[in-house]
Design a protein around this motif. Structure first.
Motif, PDB file in Angstrom:
ATOM      1  N   UNK A 114       0.847  -1.316  -0.080  1.00 60.05           N
ATOM      2  CA  UNK A 114      -0.117   0.046  -0.018  1.00 60.05           C
ATOM      3  C   UNK A 114       1.004   1.314  -0.089  1.00 60.05           C
ATOM      4  N   UNK A 115       2.022   1.124  -0.718  1.00 61.22           N
ATOM      5  CA  UNK A 115       2.606   2.545  -0.969  1.00 61.22           C
ATOM      6  C   UNK A 115       2.013   3.490  -1.674  1.00 61.22           C
ATOM      7  N   UNK A 116       1.997   4.602  -1.436  1.00 57.86           N
ATOM      8  CA  UNK A 116       1.265   5.940  -2.045  1.00 57.86           C
ATOM      9  C   UNK A 116       2.316   6.841  -2.718  1.00 57.86           C
ATOM     10  N   UNK A 117       1.752   7.468  -3.817  1.00 57.32           N
ATOM     11  CA  UNK A 117       2.854   8.146  -4.317  1.00 57.32           C
ATOM     12  C   UNK A 117       1.895   9.379  -5.199  1.00 57.32           C
ATOM     13  N   UNK A 118       2.600  10.317  -5.824  1.00 60.86           N
ATOM     14  CA  UNK A 118       2.271  11.324  -6.392  1.00 60.86           C
ATOM     15  C   UNK A 118       3.141  12.029  -7.414  1.00 60.86           C
TER      16      UNK A 118
END
Length: 849
Positions: free
Chosen positions: A730-734
């Motif tokens: 569940x790594x999040x990025x943008x």
């Protein structure tokens, strides 16, 4: 480059009282940095001794020492033999050796070492029997110097080696050698001739060019000269690999004849090991004049020499007995154009080397292209004294004089006869004149140089100068291939006139506007993200097809948007990245693998974003200013490279502790960062649900400006992407287009006056279809709430039986405030109803009771 002072004195009038230190200081003034001084460091009684007895004594530590009795004549004041302990074993009784007696001083890296009588291994050792390293003559420390063998071929020197004689003069330790560091643009200083010329510039001492006298004795080329053919079917930068090839023949050479003692001494002082007469002569000429030579056994050569590029599959065994696979760019010396016999300018071949049966020798002195030789030497990892000079540029007019000196030395000391065969094939390109305004040096350096000074300096370094009004045309001398532009001439004026005459003046910086708008935006962004606990990283902007595939992207589409390069770091990553996230994941994995489980990173970097067909940039030769059309074509070929902002969060955003449980990073954390950036830049952004790789289709948001311009996406990485890249779950990025965000921030920000009247809040719950984004409902509330609506915040979402299948309830808190008065309840209710009505009209929202 090591320059023996005695040798230097032959070419330039060095004052008799000048020491090595004085000479080094003068050379430093014209840009030749001092590397060291050699010789002259031994003082005190260093004498010749004859070993009378030698007793070997094994020690408890396993070492065997020699207890020696050495005759040093009357040097010790008594005439009695000197008792000395020595650990070397390469001598025996009867040998003559150098002995330093108590009171003598030896040079060491730590400083001068005074020798004294001391007790060791059960004996009082009154002095030392010395090795080359201890006397500063070389690096050999395995054994001591045996004068009987060292001067076996020099009866005159050996006759001076009697017990008690001064060994300092016999070994040449009274002679000094200056070592200077030669920069790549000053290749002519890789010779005593070149350094002597620079010493003359520095001090005004008279310089006598040894090549000028030799040139008067050079015979003209003859029809009987050994045939040489120069061909080059693959020139580099349009320049032939060899443009001039000179050769001479000597016959009847006695290859066993010893090199004269003075030549061996000079070669040793210059850092080269004497080998044989033929080799020593070529090395002596190279060190003295700067022209590398090569000697071939004439009996092993065919009818002609052909200089050409290597062919596919060709091999050559060089003089170091290494069989080498040749590259098509390698320039070769070949026998008849068929058999390679040497790597031009680097090293000769083993098949034509001088042997014990050689009588007739062909001497070669050629002029080779510096780039060709440099590439060959590096390609084969074969640096040599010759290549070191050729790759920096050798005087193309020097070869005949260098051959003449070599022939004369072989005739005098090897019993040879100079042959009538004289070859001079090809012709070097003449130097091109350089035009310069006479005031240009003053403008560049900041020191006022009058025209006489400028002209005088250029003529002193060997230029032919023609003056026309306020400008001049200077043709550089043949030994200065580094002089190609007016700026080069300016450097010579400043150097020869004296760097020390350039005053140290603190420059006044011109007035400016400080940081550009883009720089200020990048600084704000970095500060905001760092304040939120993120760390800035830099990742190499190279990716491979496997990375694009792991991210779930269309590989063909992505590679069409970027460019392929020859990546010096990895052949597996030949493409420039099209997104920051594609390379930032490596930083996350590296940190997690080293124990950093909770990671927050950001990067401000460039990506490649082609939006049309690729174009190829034209090329020009080095040192040639491209035309305006060529420069425009080069600029057009550079792909667009917008600057992006990338963010990656993994692990816990709120860590666990005594205060409670932790909380994993999620999409809303990245959205919060985006909102913080928008607020800091006073830019309005809109987030809406979206589906784009490499993000999870149900946990991805598109970030846009109010006018609809898409800035980028944020979200949780797709589970398949996380698994393929080995990232934490569940790594999040943008990733946002920072250039677009920068342009949006180009406006004047007007600060709002803080209202002093109380706020009024009203909560509403609106039931809408599940497909309606909460952000869209919020926009409708804002549009209907009027100017007094200060804030709309979503604080609850409900789905269940009470609202029906496929619908959900969104609860918003509306804050109203007037800058002029306190709002009444009726006014707040009316404003709230207007906002709800706007939401109902736009999205069919029904207020929940």
């Amino acid at each position: 480059m090591r320059v023996p002072v005695d040798w230097l004195r032959e070419y330039v009038a060095v004052p008799a009282e000048a020491t090595g230190v004085d000479i080094a200081a003068s050379l430093v003034a014209v840009g030749l940095e001092e590397e060291g001084l050699h010789g002259g460091g031994v003082t005190g009684p260093l004498v010749v001794g004859r070993v009378l007895t030698l007793e070997k004594e094994p020690q408890k530590n396993g070492k065997t020492i020699n207890w020696c009795s050495v005759d040093v004549g009357d040097a010790n004041g008594t005439g009695e033999p000197q008792g000395i302990v020595c650990g070397a074993h390469n001598f025996e009784a009867g040998d003559l050796v150098p002995v330093i007696l108590p009171g003598g001083v030896l040079p060491t890296p730590q400083g001068p070492l005074e020798v004294s009588a001391r007790k060791t291994y059960g004996h009082v050792s009154a002095g030392m029997i010395c090795s080359e390293r201890e006397l500063g003559l070389g690096d050999d420390h395995d054994g001591i110097i045996v004068l009987t063998r060292r001067f076996a071929d020099d009866p005159e020197a050996l006759a001076r080696c009697v017990p008690g004689a001064d060994a300092i003069a016999i070994l040449g330790l009274d002679r000094e050698t200056v070592e200077v560091n030669v920069t790549p643009d000053r290749g002519y200083c890789f010779s005593v001739r070149g350094v002597a010329r620079e010493y003359g510039h520095a001090t005004g001492a008279e310089f006598t060019d040894p090549a000028a006298d030799l040139a008067t004795r050079v015979p003209p080329p003859s029809s009987s000269g050994h045939p040489v053919e120069l061909t080059d079917d693959a020139p580099i930068r349009g320049r032939a690999g060899c443009d001039r090839f000179n050769a001479r023949v000597v016959r009847g050479l006695d290859v066993s004849a010893p090199s004269p003692a003075w030549m061996r001494a000079r070669l040793t002082e210059a850092g080269m090991r004497p080998i044989s007469l033929a080799v020593d002569v070529t090395n002596y000429v190279m060190l003295g004049l700067g022209q590398p030579l090569h000697a071939y056994d004439l009996a092993t050569l065919g009818e002609r020499i052909v200089v050409r590029r290597a062919r596919p599959g060709e091999r050559l065994t060089t003089l170091d007995d290494v069989d080498r696979a040749l590259d098509p760019e390698d320039l070769l010396i070949t026998d008849g154009g068929v058999t390679p016999i040497g790597l031009a300018g680097v090293m000769g071949g083993a098949s034509t080397e001088i042997s014990g049966t050689t009588t007739d020798v062909l001497l070669e002195a050629a002029h080779f292209d510096p780039v060709t030789i440099a590439r060959t030497a590096r390609r084969h990892r074969l640096p040599s004294e010759a290549s070191r000079r050729f790759e920096r540029g050798v005087d193309p007019e020097l070869a005949p004089a260098a051959l003449q000196l070599a022939v004369e030395l072989l005739v005098e000391y090897g019993g040879a006869t100079a042959g009538d065969e004289v070859t001079d094939a090809g012709e070097a390109l003449p130097a091109r004149p350089i035009t310069m305004d006479l005031g240009f040096p003053s403008r560049i350096v900041g020191v006022e140089y009058d025209r006489e000074t400028v002209i005088g300096v250029l003529e002193a370094i060997g230029c032919d100068v023609l003056v026309d009004g306020t400008s001049l045309a200077a043709t550089p001398p043949s030994w200065r291939p580094d002089l190609t532009t007016a700026e080069d001439l300016v450097e010579e004026v400043a150097r020869i006139h004296g760097y020390e005459r350039i005053p140290s003046v603190l420059p006044t910086p011109p007035g400016g506007s400080g940081l550009t708008h883009a720089q200020r935006v990048r600084r704000v962004v970095a500060n905001v993200l760092a304040a939120q606990g993120l760390s800035e990283v830099w990742s190499a902007p190279f990716v491979g097809e496997d990375r694009l595939s792991d991210l779930g992207l269309d590989v063909a589409a992505e590679t069409a948007r970027t460019v392929r390069i020859a990546n010096p770091l990895s052949d597996e990553q030949p493409f420039m990245r099209t997104s920051l996230v594609s390379t930032m994941v490596d930083a996350v994995r590296r940190n997690v693998s080293r124990g950093a489980k909770d990671v927050g990173l950001f990067e401000l970097g460039l990506v490649t974003a082609l939006d049309g067909p690729r174009t190829t940039a034209p090329t020009e030769d080095v040192g040639v200013l491209p035309s305006e059309d060529t420069l425009a074509a080069i600029r057009d070929a550079v792909p667009p490279q917008p600057r992006h902002l990338g963010v990656l969060l993994a692990g816990d955003r709120d860590r666990a502790g005594w205060w409670g449980a932790g909380r994993r990073a999620e999409v809303f954390d990245v959205l919060e960062l985006v909102e913080a950036l928008a607020e800091a830049l006073a830019v309005e952004v809109v987030t809406t649900a979206d589906a784009a790789m490499p993000w999870h289709p149900g946990r991805c948001a598109r970030v846009s400006l109010a006018d609809g311009t898409v800035l980028g996406h944020v979200g949780e990485l797709h589970p398949k992407v996380v698994a393929a890249l080995g990232l934490p779950a569940r790594t999040v990025s943008g990733e946002l287009d920072l250039d677009a965000l920068t342009r949006a921030a180009e406006h004047t920000v007007v600060a709002r006056t803080l209202a002093t009247y109380p706020m009024a809040q009203s909560d509403v719950a609106l039931v809408v279809d599940r497909s309606v984004p909460a952000a869209a409902v919020r926009e409708a509330l804002v549009s209907g709430g009027g100017e007094l609506l200060e804030e709309v915040r979503l604080f609850d979402v409900y789905e269940g039986d009470q609202v029906g299948e496929g619908r959900r309830s969104l609860a918003y808190r509306l804050t109203f405030r007037s800058p002029e008065r306190t709002l009444t309840t009726d006014e707040v209710s009316a404003l709230r109803d207007a906002a709800v009505a706007a939401a109902a009209a736009a999205h069919g929202a029904v207020q929940r009771a």
